[in-house]
Scaffold this motif. Structure first.
Motif: not given
Length: 442
Positions: A225-228, A173-190
């Motif tokens: 590691d930097k994803v809020e 996957d592209t770096m941008d897409n991985v980070l976007r997906n990680a952010k989406e997950i973090s917003e779901q209270n996971i």
């Protein structure tokens, strides 16, 4: 008003399959289907298959029978690795209506126009060389942790493995897409994300078989590691030759990455490693374990090992046993070798009898119990953070510490999906660390 059609999913195999099942499920929900549990009556049952062991093949037939018992008129679709490797075989299983190979599985809703049963499963598969594009996936809503796919396919040629035949070349996957997906997950209270793929240490290869790495796995780890909003990140299985010291050092100081590594060994005999065409010798494996212990003495280290590979003599096996016994690891995943069609090893001499394979497997499983117990005992008296999961099992709630010690406590729904700092004090008779919370959680 028309009733919404119901769809249920069953996943066989690895964490990567779980992430892809979730992505496929979301595509059904986007098309207006209701997702239900597999144990419920549904109009469509989708089974995501695995081909790693012979047992997974048998399991598939059992799952189809289960679906047919729930609703004999239901439409049954098979996707995944086994569907790519042996589509005609799956299509012939009684009750199966549709079989989709590697390039088609994410387009499954395009094939679900007519839900009438077929006498013989319809097959849409491809030559695996066509699987040269990447589809990002992550699982969400199933549990307190998410599996985030960052890579697919494999360029390694291990002589026992069908994964390159089932999933194609290594691509990321592209770096941008991985980070976007990680952010989406973090917003779901996971609270926890597990990075997954076929060969995640090879992260960075472009989509179309481009051997050049756009990024490295280390860069991926640093950026994630930097994803809020992410509390924990866990690396799933990673090849020892691709787990670099820079990554180990970074994890030891990381804000979110936890001290847990799962590193395939497959054999402790260099002779057998060569026959398997693994890309390291056992000396490198020892170095990796020593490095982790140097910077993270409390880390959990899991090991994959295969017993009964063709040509594995008693001496080879004892070599493996002694090597693992002396190694400072925490648990084993033991696989009994099974012959797979279209692999080099299927034609090797020195076939190990089934009863010998079973005996060796039992010995290593016993060693795993001993190793896990010793690791848990080494953690008693330490303070750890437990992420509690959502299931009530016989009056207990379970969870894992950051370094993968399994903890149980008396059931309390308020604890579900929470991180609790506790001191590990005692191991129960079932081998788990037991903790009884004070009055405010009673």
């Amino acid at each position: 008003m028309m009733m919404k059609k119901k769809v249920a999913f069953y996943t066989l195999g690895c964490k990567l399959n779980f992430s892809e099942t979730s992505t496929i499920a979301r595509s059904f929900q986007d098309e207006g289907f209701d997702r239900v549990e597999f144990e419920e009556v549904a109009d469509i049952y989708v089974i995501n298959t695995c081909s790693v062991t012979e047992n997974a093949d048998k399991q598939f037939k059992q799952v189809v029978r289960k679906a047919m018992k729930l609703n004999e008129k239901a439409f049954v679709a098979a996707v995944g690795c086994y569907a790519q490797l042996k589509p005609e075989e799956l299509a012939a299983v009684d009750g199966v209506d549709l079989v989709l190979g590697a390039t088609e599985k994410f387009k499954i809703t395009d094939y679900i126009n007519d839900l009438s049963k077929n006498d013989f499963g319809e097959v849409h598969s491809c030559e695996i060389v066509e699987a040269d594009f990447y589809v990002g996936s992550y699982s969400i809503g199933d549990r307190t942790r998410a599996f985030l796919k960052v890579q697919d396919g494999c360029d390694y040629k291990c002589t026992y493995c069908t994964i390159p035949l089932a999933r194609g070349i290594s691509r990321s996957d592209t770096m941008d897409n991985v980070l976007r997906n990680a952010k989406e997950i973090s917003e779901q209270n996971i609270k926890e994300i597990v990075l997954t793929g076929v060969n995640i240490g090879d992260y960075g290869k472009g989509e179309f078989g481009n051997k050049k790495h756009e990024h490295t796995f280390f860069e991926l780890v640093r950026n994630l590691d930097k994803v809020e909003g992410i509390e924990r990140l866990r690396i799933s299985s990673i090849e020892p030759n691709l787990l670099k010291n820079e990554t180990i050092d970074f994890v030891s100081k990381s804000r979110t990455f936890v001290p847990h590594f799962h590193i395939p060994l497959q054999s402790g005999s260099n002779d057998i490693l060569k026959k398997m065409k693994r890309r390291y010798m056992r000396e490198l494996y020892s170095e990796r374990v020593a490095k982790i212990r140097e910077v993270m003495p409390h880390a959990c280290i899991g090991v994959d090992v295969i017993v009964g590979f063709p040509g594995e003599t008693d001496e080879h096996f004892l070599d493996t046993y002694r090597f693992l016994n002396d190694l400072d690891i925490s648990y084993l995943h033991v696989f009994t070798y099974s012959e797979r069609d279209n692999t080099e090893a299927a034609d090797f001499d020195g076939v190990v009898p089934a009863n010998v394979r079973a005996k060796r497997s039992k010995m290593l499983r016993g060693l795993s119990v001993k190793k896990r117990r010793a690791f848990y005992e080494s953690q008693l008296g330490t303070s750890r953070t437990v992420l509690f999961e959502g299931e009530n099992r016989e009056g207990y709630i379970h969870g894992f510490t950051e370094n993968y010690v399994k903890v149980k406590a008396p059931w309390n729904p308020e604890l579900v999906n929470t991180l609790q700092e506790i001191t590990l004090t005692k191991i129960d008779e079932d081998g788990l660390v037991r903790f009884d919370f004070v009055a405010e959680f009673a």
